[in-house]
Scaffold this motif. Structure first.
Motif, short mmCIF file in Angstrom:
data_model
loop_
_atom_site.label_atom_id
_atom_site.label_comp_id
_atom_site.label_asym_id
_atom_site.label_seq_id
_atom_site.Cartn_x
_atom_site.Cartn_y
_atom_site.Cartn_z
N GLY A 25 -58.06 -7.91 16.53
CA GLY A 25 -59.21 -9.06 16.70
C GLY A 25 -60.10 -8.54 17.83
O GLY A 25 -61.22 -9.15 18.03
N VAL A 26 -59.90 -7.62 18.79
CA VAL A 26 -60.69 -7.00 19.62
C VAL A 26 -62.03 -6.41 18.70
O VAL A 26 -63.17 -6.41 19.48
N THR A 27 -62.06 -6.03 17.60
CA THR A 27 -63.20 -5.61 16.85
C THR A 27 -64.29 -6.56 16.81
O THR A 27 -65.33 -6.37 16.53
N ASN A 28 -63.75 -7.98 16.82
CA ASN A 28 -64.67 -9.08 16.65
C ASN A 28 -65.60 -9.44 17.64
O ASN A 28 -66.72 -10.11 17.69
N TRP A 29 -65.09 -9.15 18.95
CA TRP A 29 -65.94 -9.53 20.08
C TRP A 29 -66.15 -8.36 21.09
O TRP A 29 -67.12 -8.35 21.92
N TYR A 30 -65.54 -7.15 20.94
CA TYR A 30 -65.83 -6.12 22.09
C TYR A 30 -67.23 -5.42 21.94
O TYR A 30 -67.67 -5.33 20.51
N ARG A 31 -67.90 -5.32 22.80
CA ARG A 31 -69.36 -4.50 22.69
C ARG A 31 -69.33 -3.64 23.56
O ARG A 31 -69.02 -3.98 24.96
N GLU A 32 -69.67 -2.43 23.31
CA GLU A 32 -69.94 -1.12 24.42
C GLU A 32 -71.09 -1.68 25.53
O GLU A 32 -71.86 -2.09 25.07
N GLY A 33 -70.58 -1.54 26.63
CA GLY A 33 -71.50 -1.83 27.83
C GLY A 33 -71.46 -3.14 28.05
O GLY A 33 -72.38 -3.80 28.84
N GLY A 34 -70.57 -4.08 27.58
CA GLY A 34 -70.09 -5.36 27.82
C GLY A 34 -69.41 -5.62 29.15
O GLY A 34 -69.58 -4.57 30.15
N ARG A 35 -69.03 -6.95 29.45
CA ARG A 35 -68.38 -7.12 30.65
C ARG A 35 -67.42 -6.22 31.27
O ARG A 35 -67.11 -5.76 32.26
N LEU A 36 -66.46 -5.96 29.93
CA LEU A 36 -65.19 -4.95 30.28
C LEU A 36 -65.41 -3.67 29.41
O LEU A 36 -66.01 -3.79 28.38
N ASP A 37 -64.90 -2.75 30.27
CA ASP A 37 -64.80 -1.29 29.44
C ASP A 37 -63.82 -1.31 28.46
O ASP A 37 -62.90 -2.15 28.90
N GLN A 38 -63.51 -0.28 27.95
CA GLN A 38 -62.46 -0.38 26.98
C GLN A 38 -61.11 -0.26 27.68
O GLN A 38 -60.16 -0.78 27.26
N GLU A 39 -61.15 0.67 28.84
CA GLU A 39 -59.76 0.78 29.55
C GLU A 39 -59.42 -0.51 30.06
O GLU A 39 -58.23 -0.81 30.08
N ARG A 40 -60.47 -1.20 30.61
CA ARG A 40 -59.93 -2.76 31.24
C ARG A 40 -59.42 -3.56 29.96
O ARG A 40 -58.51 -4.33 30.37
N VAL A 41 -60.15 -3.49 28.88
CA VAL A 41 -59.77 -4.36 27.71
C VAL A 41 -58.29 -3.94 27.34
O VAL A 41 -57.33 -4.71 27.12
N VAL A 42 -57.78 -2.63 27.38
CA VAL A 42 -56.54 -2.31 26.79
C VAL A 42 -55.48 -2.77 28.20
O VAL A 42 -54.48 -3.21 27.85
N GLU A 43 -55.95 -2.34 29.36
CA GLU A 43 -54.76 -3.20 30.38
C GLU A 43 -54.66 -4.43 30.41
O GLU A 43 -53.43 -4.89 30.42
N VAL A 44 -55.53 -5.30 30.12
CA VAL A 44 -55.53 -6.92 30.03
C VAL A 44 -54.62 -7.02 28.83
O VAL A 44 -53.66 -7.80 28.66
#
Length: 194
Positions: free
Chosen positions: A164-183
């Protein structure tokens, strides 16, 4: 049938697949015609048939290649603790999903447009990938580091959540990829009772 003047098979074939993937992801398989793919690639529609028998075969090939590449890239180490393996799977899945959002979208949304034979072949590849995660959950249960009431259901729920991350994640958005992975890791740990 001869290729369009100046075209090269090693360039045109991948270009057809890339264009079809983008169009199918953007507009939906049913809405895209072979003529539209040919126009985007810059070849005559008849030239497409030198690379694929039909649109159905093209979709099936895109889904098959995506799953085969995913399976070939995933590496598990059964000697490691199950929680470490689960975190590695999570990182792998999120990273590869964000690198290939169109392929991931097609893999989930366009499976319904495959013929029964093609759907069966792709489903078998998907099952092998899902099994890789379920094996980790079973190991976690055996080690006593995870509590999962139903490993198959948990597998499906976790893959859906991670994808589901592909539906909402945008490069340069509020969270970087590493933070998304941590959460996501914290969420997954909670889901498996770790």
């Amino acid at each position: 049938m001869a290729r369009t003047q100046g075209s090269r098979a090693e360039i045109t074939g991948p270009l057809i697949r890339d264009t079809a993937r983008k169009l199918f992801a953007r507009q939906g398989y049913a809405a895209v015609s072979m003529r539209q793919i040919a126009t985007e690639v810059g070849v005559q529609v008849g030239a497409l048939y030198a690379y694929t028998p039909d649109k159905q075969a093209l979709l099936a090939d895109l889904l098959r290649v995506h799953m085969e590449e995913l399976l070939a890239a995933w590496r598990d180490d059964p000697a490691r603790p199950a929680l470490d393996r689960l975190e590695a799977f999570l990182r792998f899945h999120i990273q590869t999903s964000l690198e290939r959002p169109e392929a991931v979208f097609l893999s989930y949304m366009e499976l319904r447009n495959l013929t029964p034979d093609n759907r069966s072949r792709i489903a078998a590849l998907r099952r092998r990938y899902e099994d890789a995660l379920e094996v980790i959950l079973i190991a976690g249960e055996a080690e006593g580091t995870m509590t999962v009431p139903d490993t198959r259901l948990a597998t499906m729920a976790l893959i859906a959540m991670l994808t589901g991350v592909t539906n909402w994640y945008r490069e340069g958005g509020r969270l970087d990829q590493e933070r998304v992975v941590e959460v996501y890791w914290e969420l997954v740990r909670g889901a498996v009772g770790a």
